[in-house]
Design a protein around this motif. Structure first.
Motif, PDB file in Angstrom:
ATOM      1  N   LYS A 217       0.488  11.034   8.248  1.00  0.00           N
ATOM      2  CA  LYS A 217       0.312  10.997   6.792  1.00  0.00           C
ATOM      3  C   LYS A 217      -0.446   9.735   6.368  1.00  0.00           C
ATOM      4  O   LYS A 217      -0.075   8.622   6.743  1.00  0.00           O
ATOM      5  N   LEU A 218      -1.460   9.911   5.582  1.00  0.00           N
ATOM      6  CA  LEU A 218      -2.184   8.741   5.059  1.00  0.00           C
ATOM      7  C   LEU A 218      -1.457   8.243   3.823  1.00  0.00           C
ATOM      8  O   LEU A 218      -0.857   9.027   3.071  1.00  0.00           O
ATOM      9  N   MET A 219      -1.505   6.964   3.602  1.00  0.00           N
ATOM     10  CA  MET A 219      -0.867   6.382   2.418  1.00  0.00           C
ATOM     11  C   MET A 219      -1.659   6.810   1.178  1.00  0.00           C
ATOM     12  O   MET A 219      -2.887   6.750   1.142  1.00  0.00           O
ATOM     13  N   GLU A 220      -0.925   7.200   0.173  1.00  0.00           N
ATOM     14  CA  GLU A 220      -1.593   7.523  -1.088  1.00  0.00           C
ATOM     15  C   GLU A 220      -2.088   6.240  -1.739  1.00  0.00           C
ATOM     16  O   GLU A 220      -1.457   5.194  -1.639  1.00  0.00           O
ATOM     17  N   THR A 221      -3.201   6.341  -2.408  1.00  0.00           N
ATOM     18  CA  THR A 221      -3.729   5.149  -3.074  1.00  0.00           C
ATOM     19  C   THR A 221      -3.523   5.278  -4.573  1.00  0.00           C
ATOM     20  O   THR A 221      -3.288   6.363  -5.104  1.00  0.00           O
ATOM     21  N   GLY A 222      -3.583   4.122  -5.228  1.00  0.00           N
ATOM     22  CA  GLY A 222      -3.399   4.124  -6.683  1.00  0.00           C
ATOM     23  C   GLY A 222      -4.315   3.115  -7.343  1.00  0.00           C
ATOM     24  O   GLY A 222      -4.978   2.322  -6.673  1.00  0.00           O
ATOM     25  N   GLU A 223      -4.316   3.130  -8.643  1.00  0.00           N
ATOM     26  CA  GLU A 223      -5.175   2.256  -9.442  1.00  0.00           C
ATOM     27  C   GLU A 223      -4.732   0.800  -9.351  1.00  0.00           C
ATOM     28  O   GLU A 223      -3.535   0.519  -9.289  1.00  0.00           O
ATOM     29  N   PRO A 224      -5.659  -0.112  -9.378  1.00  0.00           N
ATOM     30  CA  PRO A 224      -5.290  -1.536  -9.337  1.00  0.00           C
ATOM     31  C   PRO A 224      -4.707  -1.999 -10.663  1.00  0.00           C
ATOM     32  O   PRO A 224      -4.915  -1.352 -11.695  1.00  0.00           O
ATOM     33  N   THR A 225      -3.999  -3.100 -10.610  1.00  0.00           N
ATOM     34  CA  THR A 225      -3.327  -3.601 -11.817  1.00  0.00           C
ATOM     35  C   THR A 225      -4.288  -4.337 -12.755  1.00  0.00           C
ATOM     36  O   THR A 225      -4.092  -4.323 -13.959  1.00  0.00           O
TER      37      THR A 225
END
Lengths: 328, 328, 328, 328
Positions: free
Chosen positions: C310-318
């Motif tokens: 499983k690849l890590m999900e990415t998210g928006e930077p702060t």
């Protein structure tokens, strides 16, 4: 002059073991092998579009068969023939087909006893200048010059400048302003040929041009890593005379190769030859290192163009001082 | 060890003529002059953020006042004091304010008789790393190491590795596996200090790190152009041992400076010290050049930390072989 | 900290075609291939004495399995386990024998979601530093650092500096003095790891150290001659921040490699982190070239250490500003 | 041809602020200032023995007064006069004494509308080649070539090769094998002049030769450190065409200077001009970087040799394709 010598062209060297020589020139120094057979190896630098600038021939003993200059076209050869014949020099014609990859050739034993050849044509091959993936060792780019030990430098100087159209870039003056060494060129670099006062006629070295100083430093490292430490005779260093950044190597047969960078443009007729006094410390190795005795005493024997099996006898030089206090 | 010596810090050299020294270090080698007065010149390399790594003091005769190491903080000095006192070594405290730009300092005459100092604080100044417009000469970047001649290398080796926390990267083994020379480090480079078997205690040289090989070659040209040819003692060349691309210079007072590039990272506890036999040709100058005798015989006298006016007496080394056939 | 992380150790990358990758890394860039089988290629730089610093694994899709740090000894792993467990991070032990050539290993998903591993042991192999005859392409010397895109740089900064013992050499400040990017080190170089504000967690690039600038220029020529022009993404150029002379490449699977030279020593506790404003033109590419958009937007996906498939999900930077006007 | 043009000689540029120009050329790029007064600055490279190769004149607006070629001797000027007059070109004689440090000069508006001059004599001054202590910035060695934008490259090509004796080393072919750009030489380098299809007549750039690649990289660093980041327009990079390692700069008046290394010898009559297709990716910047639009669109206006106060009007080029997909 009614002929046009373009530049230093190629050297033909006799060597005892072709595989041993290939390891040195191709694997360590990075020459391109154009082709080879049981008796010959044809080598060129990365930017050279002519078939070879160094031809190694298998032989019983090491010697120099000939050093060659490229001329503009075949009519130049006829005119050179006239000049040499008029001067009483021994010549020898080698018709097209006699030598692999080279056109019609005129050979001559010059006024110093050196075996020369002149040719206009040589086969064209792929230039490897931008095949950076093939670069290795010293990344040798192209042949640059010959350096010859002769008994009478002034005699050679007169012949090359007055009869063959060479210009002088720099020279070393000895006792009574006699010329002890001279750097002469046809292409607008420091030299195509240099003459040094010494036991001659002999070939002191063949100079190959590198594109930059780091290639020369890397060459030292590669040579050392491959076990060629004893083949490094002198350098790296800087010559005051000519500004050359240099490395002198001895190939497996003792022939001397100079790796060379640092030249300048000598195209202008108002450029005055630079005079150096033989004992002037300014002309010494610029950084102050002494040259080993071998560099003064040893050089390659040369052949007779009419009788290649015979080596030219050498004799004592005309100027008494054999070696400056400080040495180029 | 309950203290943390970070790295080679600075050297304090006595010189006879400060202007003459500035011309050499600043104009020719490209050191940055942080400040100067009638009796002192403070010098640093282009990337150094501390006030100086080389302090020149005007004196009647050349000598080495002290070689200094930087420690993590002032509490390390107390712990070093305890160690040295316990070992019976002579120490001397110099309180903050005693030395310009340097904090509280502990000096000691080490087991070989070398004058050392330790300090945690030195004034911070502007780092010139990106002031490329100020780069000149050798473009000296930072101090790297000291090389010392001592009578008993094994004794020094034991003290530095077992008591001071230095690690060994490479060493040379002589008769009966005795250590003839050793390269020891605190920062993860090949060395902060090296010891060689010889007439000692004396400082053989201070090594300065350059960012690349071309800066070293250019340094040769600049030195020669400025008339410092005789100050070039050895090189450029490559050491087999340590892989250093080196140039050894003698400053106007005879102190030896090494310009140096080619190090590798020594951070790992599983990196085994490289052993070289003193007479193994592999450890020689990698490209095969011999070192001049001066490089073996000459070094700078060092002071007594308690009585700076007195130079330390030197004595014969313990190992008989004074000079390898091939030399690092 | 009661443990000792020594340095950046190795990366494990998934690639689609091992032969294609070997052509790029070995033939063009000059990595040494330690060993290889149908599913793995183990690569190292010329000075590395450990078995590999880059492990390529054959996979369906490109991704980053893990980025690894070397620790002093195995007891450090236990102490790291305690820290991570206490912080509630997911860990995974891989006993000696699980991974070829590597000792006992602790893996963890760090506070940014990056897959890390820690190990003390790796097989020792021959160091090729002085095998100059094997140098080619970029002459890659050793692994230097990881650069990671994370959603919250300050969170990563706090964890690495306060819990893992990293020191900060330089950083970029954005709105309200929030840290937009940070360069952190264990070994005394500019960094072992850098964090940039961006869509994450992703690996932006792996930095490899070269010994000099000419190797980087030559790498450009070799890459172009071999048809890798489109793999040259950015550079050569100079970063103001970190003083790096850089070249950014994309490997055949899109993983980004930085060739890197120009570092400085960061051993001193009194060295203050250099602050750069995100929109300060001084921190831009030092010579004024803009970075391509791909350099900001693209990076490698990373795996979950507990479930590698499983690849890590990415998210928006702060931080809102995603890209400075001028870019490092 | 019964005359002998030796080489690219000098350029005369109008600039608005001499001090500003001196800071750029002398302090940053390392030109030698031969002499200067309120209205003129005379500059030369480190190896040049002629008085100057770049003359800056104070003017209201930037422009190119003339680009000059050196001929073998004064009789060549008479023969050039005959050729130009016969071709109906406007000429202007400037007798010895009219121009400082330059002998008798023949000026002409060439077939493309470019202002040329020819002279045999220029004062000789000290060559600084071995004054390494004066080397700084880009260490500019000598003038190498002019690059001109003209409306009809084929017309220029025909005139220079058939009437003026230039040889072609490389060229770019566009639609219907029309020549889009050509590199022409008198000295045996890649070029003394190049012509590119574009809005003309205008001077695109003056090329100066450097001895090595590191000098060019160092020039970038020095320019950036001195605040000239915006003057770096393109590069460093490698041209496929000509193999040039290049850096394009804009001087404070917008005149474009190329720093240049990587040439090869073009002495041989059997060297075939290298043909490149305008849209062949192989001729692009070798490393794959796009050139900025300014590089295609901007160039220096040139003067009328008969009425220097009037700039030559420019017009549209004859070939439709103004810009290749990939660009040299």
């Amino acid at each position: 002059m009614d002929f046009n010598i373009i530049r230093t062209g190629r050297a033909v060297l006799n060597v005892k073991d072709l595989e041993r020589s290939k390891a040195f020139y191709v694997d360590a120094l990075g020459f391109i092998e154009t082709e080879a057979d049981d008796r010959h190896v044809y080598l060129r630098g990365l930017e050279e579009h002519n078939h070879h600038s160094l031809l190694l021939k298998k032989a019983e003993e090491p010697s120099v068969e000939v050093i060659g200059y490229k001329v503009y076209d075949d009519t130049d050869l006829e005119r050179l023939d006239r000049l040499f014949s008029q001067k009483g020099l021994e010549i020898r014609w080698m018709e097209r087909g006699t030598q692999h990859a080279v056109g019609r050739t005129l050979r001559v034993q010059d006024v110093s006893g050196l075996p020369l050849e002149f040719y206009a044509e040589m086969e064209t091959v792929e230039r490897m200048l931008q095949r950076y993936d093939l670069y290795k060792g010293a990344r040798v780019q192209r042949i640059d010059h010959f350096n010859c030990m002769v008994r009478d430098v002034e005699k050679a100087y007169e012949f090359y400048t007055k009869e063959l159209g060479f210009a002088c870039s720099e020279y070393t003056a000895a006792e009574d302003e006699k010329i002890w060494a001279a750097w002469l060129h046809r292409k607008p670099s420091v030299h195509d040929v240099a003459f040094m006062n010494g036991n001659g006629p002999r070939l002191h070295h063949i100079g190959y041009w590198l594109s930059d100083q780091m290639s020369l430093i890397h060459a030292c490292d590669v040579l050392a890593a491959m076990g060629y430490t004893e083949n490094i005779e002198r350098g790296p260093g800087r010559h005051g005379l000519s500004n050359a950044f240099f490395l002198y190597l001895r190939d497996p047969d003792g022939h001397r190769i100079e790796l060379y960078n640092g030249d300048y443009l000598t195209s202008d007729p108002d450029f005055k030859p630079v005079r150096w006094d033989i004992n002037d410390p300014r002309r010494q190795t610029f950084w102050g290192h002494a040259a080993p005795d071998s560099w003064f005493n040893e050089a390659s024997a040369v052949q007779n163009v009419l009788a290649p099996e015979k080596l030219m006898e050498t004799g004592e030089p005309t100027l008494k001082q054999r070696k400056p206090t400080f040495v180029i």
